[in-house]
Design an enzyme around this catalytic site. Sequence first.
Site, mmCIF file in Angstrom:
data_model
loop_
_atom_site.group_PDB
_atom_site.id
_atom_site.type_symbol
_atom_site.label_atom_id
_atom_site.label_comp_id
_atom_site.label_asym_id
_atom_site.label_seq_id
_atom_site.Cartn_x
_atom_site.Cartn_y
_atom_site.Cartn_z
ATOM 1 N N ALA A 75 85.189 10.744 -48.513
ATOM 2 C CA ALA A 75 86.247 11.433 -49.251
ATOM 3 C C ALA A 75 86.909 12.475 -48.367
ATOM 4 O O ALA A 75 86.288 13.028 -47.455
ATOM 5 C CB ALA A 75 85.680 12.094 -50.511
ATOM 6 N N ASP A 76 88.167 12.727 -48.641
ATOM 7 C CA ASP A 76 88.881 13.785 -47.931
ATOM 8 C C ASP A 76 90.016 14.270 -48.828
ATOM 9 O O ASP A 76 90.451 13.559 -49.738
ATOM 10 C CB ASP A 76 89.441 13.295 -46.594
ATOM 11 C CG ASP A 76 89.802 14.462 -45.689
ATOM 12 O OD1 ASP A 76 88.879 15.028 -45.075
ATOM 13 O OD2 ASP A 76 90.993 14.832 -45.626
ATOM 14 N N GLN A 77 90.457 15.489 -48.539
ATOM 15 C CA GLN A 77 91.538 16.078 -49.334
ATOM 16 C C GLN A 77 92.477 16.827 -48.403
ATOM 17 O O GLN A 77 92.030 17.529 -47.494
ATOM 18 C CB GLN A 77 90.957 17.035 -50.372
ATOM 19 C CG GLN A 77 91.989 17.636 -51.310
ATOM 20 C CD GLN A 77 91.337 18.613 -52.267
ATOM 21 O OE1 GLN A 77 90.893 19.683 -51.866
ATOM 22 N NE2 GLN A 77 91.251 18.236 -53.532
#
Length: 199
Positions: A75-77
């Site tokens: 996951a990344d944001q």
Amino acid sequence: MSVPIILASKSAARRSVLDGAAVPYEAVGAGVDEEAAKASLTAEGARPREVADALAELKAIKVSRAWPGVLVIGADQTLEHHRRLYDKVDTIEAARERLKALRGEAHKLHSAVVVARDGEPIWREVVSCTLTMRNFSDAFLEDYLARDGEKSLGSVGCYRLEGPGAQLFDRIEGDYFAILGLPLWGLLDLLRRHGALPE
């Protein structure tokens, strides 16, 4: 026996999302040089949404190669403000300037999640949310930074929506879990379909 799950992240916020949803998993650091990858992607003209997706995939695949048969969640944001990609800051003074820049305006959070198995991505989703900060006073900002302190540095926007950072906002448009950094609904469905969670 259910299929094991690994979260390719040590992020406290992402672990909290999975813990709250009673998802059994092991957290493993991805060991990815995110800054170098981000610099390369932006140099190639990738937009903030695409950067989040690419980094999530990179983390999932790297860990997945070392754990055959396991479902690995990457996951990344990213934060986008006036079409600009923002990075995390590492001092309270920089957090103060970041919050002043976002004050009274809307910004976007792009949260990407990729699931990999045996070194290959099998599912992905990117959820974008729009958050509008209220025009808070300088006195409020100083009180907020004194209260949240170093914790505010854990987020690119210098806020934790699940904490005092909620008071920074006028309006939130989008999925709460995506704002915390891990879009959840599609992920839970994927985990059920692949035998990692009960139907």
